[in-house]
Design a protein around this motif. Structure first.
Motif, mmCIF file in Angstrom:
data_model
loop_
_atom_site.group_PDB
_atom_site.id
_atom_site.type_symbol
_atom_site.label_atom_id
_atom_site.label_comp_id
_atom_site.label_asym_id
_atom_site.label_seq_id
_atom_site.Cartn_x
_atom_site.Cartn_y
_atom_site.Cartn_z
ATOM 1 N N TYR A 182 0.849 -1.190 0.000
ATOM 2 C CA TYR A 182 0.000 0.000 0.000
ATOM 3 C C TYR A 182 0.886 1.241 0.000
ATOM 4 C CZ TYR A 182 -4.148 -2.741 1.172
ATOM 5 O OH TYR A 182 -5.198 -3.628 1.139
ATOM 6 N N GLN A 201 0.757 5.430 1.042
ATOM 7 C CA GLN A 201 -0.008 6.424 1.784
ATOM 8 C C GLN A 201 0.644 7.790 1.693
ATOM 9 O OE1 GLN A 201 -0.434 5.913 6.058
ATOM 10 N NE2 GLN A 201 -2.394 6.976 6.047
ATOM 11 N N SER A 242 -2.065 12.755 5.278
ATOM 12 C CA SER A 242 -3.484 13.110 5.473
ATOM 13 C C SER A 242 -4.434 12.374 4.537
ATOM 14 C CB SER A 242 -3.683 14.619 5.319
ATOM 15 O OG SER A 242 -2.924 15.320 6.276
ATOM 16 N N GLN A 243 -4.009 11.207 4.065
ATOM 17 C CA GLN A 243 -4.896 10.370 3.259
ATOM 18 C C GLN A 243 -4.843 8.936 3.759
ATOM 19 O OE1 GLN A 243 -4.581 10.573 -0.999
ATOM 20 N NE2 GLN A 243 -4.031 12.746 -0.991
ATOM 21 N N GLY A 244 -5.849 8.146 3.393
ATOM 22 C CA GLY A 244 -5.809 6.735 3.718
ATOM 23 C C GLY A 244 -4.870 5.991 2.781
ATOM 24 N N PRO A 245 -4.360 4.828 3.201
ATOM 25 C CA PRO A 245 -3.495 4.023 2.318
ATOM 26 C C PRO A 245 -4.235 3.610 1.057
ATOM 27 C CG PRO A 245 -3.339 3.259 4.593
ATOM 28 C CD PRO A 245 -4.467 4.238 4.542
ATOM 29 N N PHE A 301 -4.154 0.809 -2.193
ATOM 30 C CA PHE A 301 -3.639 -0.467 -2.705
ATOM 31 C C PHE A 301 -2.774 -0.214 -3.936
ATOM 32 C CE2 PHE A 301 -3.982 -5.006 -3.648
ATOM 33 C CZ PHE A 301 -3.859 -5.057 -5.023
ATOM 34 N N GLN A 346 -0.379 -6.630 -5.473
ATOM 35 C CA GLN A 346 -0.456 -7.830 -4.648
ATOM 36 C C GLN A 346 0.078 -9.018 -5.435
ATOM 37 O OE1 GLN A 346 -4.296 -10.043 -3.728
ATOM 38 N NE2 GLN A 346 -3.911 -9.142 -1.726
ATOM 39 N N TYR A 405 3.740 0.529 2.637
ATOM 40 C CA TYR A 405 3.533 -0.543 3.611
ATOM 41 C C TYR A 405 3.516 -1.898 2.910
ATOM 42 C CZ TYR A 405 1.863 3.085 6.817
ATOM 43 O OH TYR A 405 1.741 4.194 7.617
ATOM 44 N N LYS A 410 -8.519 -9.379 8.062
ATOM 45 C CA LYS A 410 -7.949 -8.163 8.622
ATOM 46 C C LYS A 410 -6.453 -8.103 8.370
ATOM 47 C CE LYS A 410 -7.187 -9.995 13.270
ATOM 48 N NZ LYS A 410 -7.267 -9.683 14.698
ATOM 49 N N LEU A 411 -5.983 -6.920 8.158
ATOM 50 C CA LEU A 411 -4.577 -6.677 7.886
ATOM 51 C C LEU A 411 -3.924 -5.981 9.064
ATOM 52 C CD1 LEU A 411 -4.779 -5.300 4.246
ATOM 53 C CD2 LEU A 411 -4.291 -7.626 4.968
ATOM 54 N N THR A 412 -2.697 -6.337 9.328
ATOM 55 C CA THR A 412 -1.916 -5.659 10.359
ATOM 56 C C THR A 412 -0.815 -4.879 9.667
ATOM 57 O OG1 THR A 412 -2.387 -7.364 11.992
ATOM 58 C CG2 THR A 412 -0.476 -5.949 12.391
ATOM 59 N N PHE A 413 -0.821 -3.578 9.878
ATOM 60 C CA PHE A 413 0.161 -2.712 9.246
ATOM 61 C C PHE A 413 1.390 -2.558 10.125
ATOM 62 C CE2 PHE A 413 -1.896 -0.695 5.562
ATOM 63 C CZ PHE A 413 -3.175 -1.167 5.713
ATOM 64 N N GLY A 414 2.562 -2.635 9.518
ATOM 65 C CA GLY A 414 3.791 -2.309 10.232
ATOM 66 C C GLY A 414 4.063 -0.826 10.120
ATOM 67 N N TYR A 454 -7.809 -3.673 0.525
ATOM 68 C CA TYR A 454 -8.710 -2.772 1.213
ATOM 69 C C TYR A 454 -8.850 -1.469 0.423
ATOM 70 C CZ TYR A 454 -8.216 -5.271 5.707
ATOM 71 O OH TYR A 454 -8.239 -6.181 6.723
ATOM 72 N N GLY A 458 -10.982 5.129 3.383
ATOM 73 C CA GLY A 458 -11.503 6.482 3.304
ATOM 74 C C GLY A 458 -10.377 7.481 3.484
#
Lengths: 113, 112
Positions: free
Chosen positions: A36, A38, A41-44, A46, A49, A87, A100-104, B101, B104
Protein backbone atom coordinates in the motif's frame (compact mmCIF):
# COMPACT_ATOMS: atom_id res chain seq x y z
CA UNK A 1 -0.36 -13.08 10.72
CA UNK A 2 3.19 -13.03 9.44
CA UNK A 3 5.33 -10.19 10.79
CA UNK A 4 7.03 -7.99 8.25
CA UNK A 5 10.23 -5.98 8.42
CA UNK A 6 11.05 -3.16 6.03
CA UNK A 7 13.44 -0.20 6.08
CA UNK A 8 12.23 2.86 7.93
CA UNK A 9 13.14 5.30 5.18
CA UNK A 10 14.74 5.66 1.76
CA UNK A 11 15.81 8.66 -0.29
CA UNK A 12 15.87 8.75 -4.06
CA UNK A 13 15.98 11.21 -6.96
CA UNK A 14 13.53 11.85 -9.73
CA UNK A 15 13.84 9.39 -12.59
CA UNK A 16 15.55 6.70 -10.54
CA UNK A 17 14.17 3.26 -9.77
CA UNK A 18 13.29 2.64 -6.12
CA UNK A 19 13.37 -0.86 -4.67
CA UNK A 20 11.95 -1.56 -1.23
CA UNK A 21 12.55 -4.98 0.25
CA UNK A 22 10.28 -6.49 2.88
CA UNK A 23 11.17 -9.53 4.99
CA UNK A 24 8.45 -11.96 6.05
CA UNK A 25 10.21 -15.09 7.28
CA UNK A 26 7.08 -16.63 8.80
CA UNK A 27 4.87 -16.33 5.74
CA UNK A 28 2.24 -19.07 5.59
CA UNK A 29 1.21 -21.14 2.59
CA UNK A 30 -2.05 -19.25 2.06
CA UNK A 31 -0.60 -15.78 2.61
CA UNK A 32 -0.51 -13.13 -0.10
CA UNK A 33 1.84 -10.14 -0.13
CA UNK A 34 0.28 -6.73 -0.60
CA UNK A 35 1.76 -3.26 -0.81
CA UNK A 36 0.00 0.00 0.00
CA UNK A 37 0.99 3.62 -0.55
CA UNK A 38 -0.01 6.42 1.78
CA UNK A 39 0.27 10.15 1.23
CA UNK A 40 0.05 12.59 4.17
CA UNK A 41 -3.48 13.11 5.47
CA UNK A 42 -4.90 10.37 3.26
CA UNK A 43 -5.81 6.73 3.72
CA UNK A 44 -3.49 4.02 2.32
CA UNK A 45 -4.04 3.05 -1.30
CA UNK A 46 -3.64 -0.47 -2.71
CA UNK A 47 -0.68 -0.68 -5.13
CA UNK A 48 0.01 -4.31 -5.92
CA UNK A 49 -0.46 -7.83 -4.65
CA UNK A 50 1.26 -11.13 -5.40
CA UNK A 51 1.72 -14.71 -4.28
CA UNK A 52 4.92 -15.81 -5.99
CA UNK A 53 7.36 -14.87 -8.80
CA UNK A 54 6.72 -11.51 -10.41
CA UNK A 55 3.68 -9.29 -10.72
CA UNK A 56 3.59 -6.05 -12.70
CA UNK A 57 0.95 -3.39 -13.13
CA UNK A 58 0.91 0.17 -14.40
CA UNK A 59 2.30 1.51 -11.15
CA UNK A 60 4.88 -0.98 -9.86
CA UNK A 61 6.41 -4.44 -9.98
CA UNK A 62 6.55 -6.96 -7.19
CA UNK A 63 9.30 -9.56 -7.07
CA UNK A 64 8.87 -12.61 -4.85
CA UNK A 65 11.60 -15.28 -4.67
CA UNK A 66 10.81 -18.96 -4.58
CA UNK A 67 11.05 -19.26 -0.78
CA UNK A 68 8.65 -16.27 -0.38
CA UNK A 69 10.46 -15.11 2.74
CA UNK A 70 10.93 -11.66 1.27
CA UNK A 71 9.53 -9.48 -1.47
CA UNK A 72 10.69 -6.36 -3.30
CA UNK A 73 8.49 -3.54 -4.48
CA UNK A 74 10.00 -1.78 -7.47
CA UNK A 75 8.90 1.72 -8.48
CA UNK A 76 10.29 2.60 -11.90
CA UNK A 77 11.42 6.15 -12.67
CA UNK A 78 9.99 7.83 -9.58
CA UNK A 79 8.74 11.39 -9.55
CA UNK A 80 8.27 13.86 -6.72
CA UNK A 81 4.67 12.70 -6.39
CA UNK A 82 5.85 9.23 -5.38
CA UNK A 83 7.03 10.63 -2.04
CA UNK A 84 4.93 8.64 0.41
CA UNK A 85 4.97 5.88 2.99
CA UNK A 86 4.88 2.36 1.56
CA UNK A 87 3.53 -0.54 3.61
CA UNK A 88 4.20 -4.23 3.06
CA UNK A 89 1.54 -6.56 4.41
CA UNK A 90 1.20 -10.32 4.47
CA UNK A 91 -2.07 -12.09 5.06
CA UNK A 92 -4.46 -14.81 4.07
CA UNK A 93 -7.13 -13.14 1.99
CA UNK A 94 -9.10 -16.30 1.41
CA UNK A 95 -10.43 -16.65 4.92
CA UNK A 96 -14.07 -15.81 5.06
CA UNK A 97 -14.34 -14.15 8.43
CA UNK A 98 -12.62 -10.82 8.16
CA UNK A 99 -9.35 -10.77 6.29
CA UNK A 100 -7.95 -8.16 8.62
CA UNK A 101 -4.58 -6.68 7.89
CA UNK A 102 -1.92 -5.66 10.36
CA UNK A 103 0.16 -2.71 9.25
CA UNK A 104 3.79 -2.31 10.23
CA UNK A 105 5.65 0.97 10.34
CA UNK A 106 6.12 1.27 6.60
CA UNK A 107 8.97 2.76 4.57
CA UNK A 108 9.05 6.50 4.13
CA UNK A 109 10.28 7.23 0.60
CA UNK A 110 11.47 10.74 -0.16
CA UNK A 111 12.00 11.61 -3.81
CA UNK A 112 14.25 14.61 -4.32
CA UNK A 113 14.46 16.81 -7.43
CA UNK B 1 -14.32 2.75 -8.22
CA UNK B 2 -15.26 1.81 -4.70
CA UNK B 3 -15.80 4.77 -2.51
CA UNK B 4 -15.40 4.81 1.22
CA UNK B 5 -16.72 8.03 2.67
CA UNK B 6 -16.05 9.26 6.17
CA UNK B 7 -18.53 11.82 7.40
CA UNK B 8 -16.08 14.36 8.77
CA UNK B 9 -12.58 15.36 7.74
CA UNK B 10 -11.81 17.25 10.94
CA UNK B 11 -13.54 17.05 14.30
CA UNK B 12 -12.93 18.75 17.64
CA UNK B 13 -14.66 17.36 20.71
CA UNK B 14 -14.47 17.91 24.44
CA UNK B 15 -13.29 15.37 26.98
CA UNK B 16 -16.17 13.21 28.14
CA UNK B 17 -18.32 13.74 25.06
CA UNK B 18 -19.80 10.80 23.18
CA UNK B 19 -18.40 10.86 19.65
CA UNK B 20 -19.72 9.14 16.55
CA UNK B 21 -17.54 8.61 13.49
CA UNK B 22 -19.47 7.43 10.45
CA UNK B 23 -18.24 5.48 7.46
CA UNK B 24 -20.18 4.50 4.34
CA UNK B 25 -19.05 2.34 1.42
CA UNK B 26 -20.88 2.00 -1.87
CA UNK B 27 -19.69 -1.32 -3.31
CA UNK B 28 -21.47 -3.94 -1.22
CA UNK B 29 -18.31 -5.02 0.61
CA UNK B 30 -18.81 -7.50 3.41
CA UNK B 31 -15.85 -6.42 5.54
CA UNK B 32 -15.40 -3.04 7.16
CA UNK B 33 -12.66 -1.82 9.49
CA UNK B 34 -11.70 1.03 11.76
CA UNK B 35 -8.04 1.93 12.27
CA UNK B 36 -6.35 4.75 14.08
CA UNK B 37 -3.04 6.15 12.99
CA UNK B 38 -0.58 7.92 15.23
CA UNK B 39 2.95 9.16 14.51
CA UNK B 40 5.49 6.45 15.23
CA UNK B 41 2.82 3.81 15.85
CA UNK B 42 1.55 3.21 12.34
CA UNK B 43 -2.00 1.98 11.73
CA UNK B 44 -3.63 0.01 14.51
CA UNK B 45 -6.85 -1.93 14.12
CA UNK B 46 -9.63 -0.95 16.53
CA UNK B 47 -12.59 -3.04 15.37
CA UNK B 48 -13.77 -4.81 12.27
CA UNK B 49 -17.00 -6.28 11.01
CA UNK B 50 -17.49 -9.05 8.46
CA UNK B 51 -21.28 -8.87 8.28
CA UNK B 52 -24.25 -6.83 9.42
CA UNK B 53 -24.48 -6.81 13.22
CA UNK B 54 -21.22 -8.78 13.46
CA UNK B 55 -18.13 -7.25 15.00
CA UNK B 56 -14.78 -8.34 16.29
CA UNK B 57 -12.22 -6.58 18.40
CA UNK B 58 -8.99 -5.54 16.82
CA UNK B 59 -5.76 -4.78 18.60
CA UNK B 60 -6.85 -1.69 20.56
CA UNK B 61 -10.63 -1.80 21.23
CA UNK B 62 -10.57 -0.24 24.69
CA UNK B 63 -12.61 2.93 24.89
CA UNK B 64 -14.37 2.26 21.59
CA UNK B 65 -17.46 0.47 20.36
CA UNK B 66 -18.91 -0.04 16.89
CA UNK B 67 -22.23 -0.46 15.20
CA UNK B 68 -23.11 -2.06 11.88
CA UNK B 69 -26.86 -2.03 11.33
CA UNK B 70 -26.63 -1.86 7.54
CA UNK B 71 -24.08 -3.43 5.23
CA UNK B 72 -22.85 -0.15 3.84
CA UNK B 73 -22.41 1.72 7.12
CA UNK B 74 -19.95 1.13 9.95
CA UNK B 75 -19.88 3.52 12.90
CA UNK B 76 -17.15 3.99 15.46
CA UNK B 77 -18.27 5.25 18.85
CA UNK B 78 -16.13 6.84 21.51
CA UNK B 79 -18.28 6.42 24.61
CA UNK B 80 -16.48 9.10 26.60
CA UNK B 81 -13.80 10.86 24.60
CA UNK B 82 -10.41 11.34 26.19
CA UNK B 83 -7.38 13.31 25.07
CA UNK B 84 -5.44 10.12 24.30
CA UNK B 85 -8.00 9.38 21.62
CA UNK B 86 -6.81 12.37 19.62
CA UNK B 87 -5.76 10.73 16.37
CA UNK B 88 -6.40 10.17 12.68
CA UNK B 89 -9.17 7.60 12.25
CA UNK B 90 -9.34 5.59 9.05
CA UNK B 91 -12.20 3.45 7.82
CA UNK B 92 -11.69 0.71 5.22
CA UNK B 93 -13.72 -1.94 3.45
CA UNK B 94 -13.00 -5.09 1.48
CA UNK B 95 -14.66 -8.10 -0.10
CA UNK B 96 -14.65 -11.38 1.81
CA UNK B 97 -12.11 -12.82 -0.58
CA UNK B 98 -10.87 -9.46 -1.63
CA UNK B 99 -7.46 -8.59 -2.90
CA UNK B 100 -7.16 -5.42 -0.94
CA UNK B 101 -8.71 -2.77 1.21
CA UNK B 102 -10.19 0.53 0.11
CA UNK B 103 -9.64 3.27 2.64
CA UNK B 104 -11.50 6.48 3.30
CA UNK B 105 -9.72 9.82 3.52
CA UNK B 106 -9.69 9.78 7.30
CA UNK B 107 -11.11 11.85 10.14
CA UNK B 108 -8.67 13.84 12.22
CA UNK B 109 -10.18 13.93 15.68
CA UNK B 110 -8.92 16.29 18.36
CA UNK B 111 -10.17 15.86 21.91
CA UNK B 112 -9.61 18.90 24.09
Amino acid sequence: LAKTTQPISMDSYEGQEVNITCSHNNIATNDYITWYQQFPSQGPRFIIQGYKTKVTNEVASLFIPADRKSSTLSLPRVSLSDTAVYYCLVGDYLRAAGNKLTFGGGTRVLVKP
Amino acid sequence: DVKVTQSSRYLVKRTGEKVFLECVQDMDHENMFWYRQDPGLGLRLIYFSYDVKMKEKGDIPEGYSVSREKKERFSLILESASTNQTSMYLCASSLVHGRGYTFGSGTRLTVV
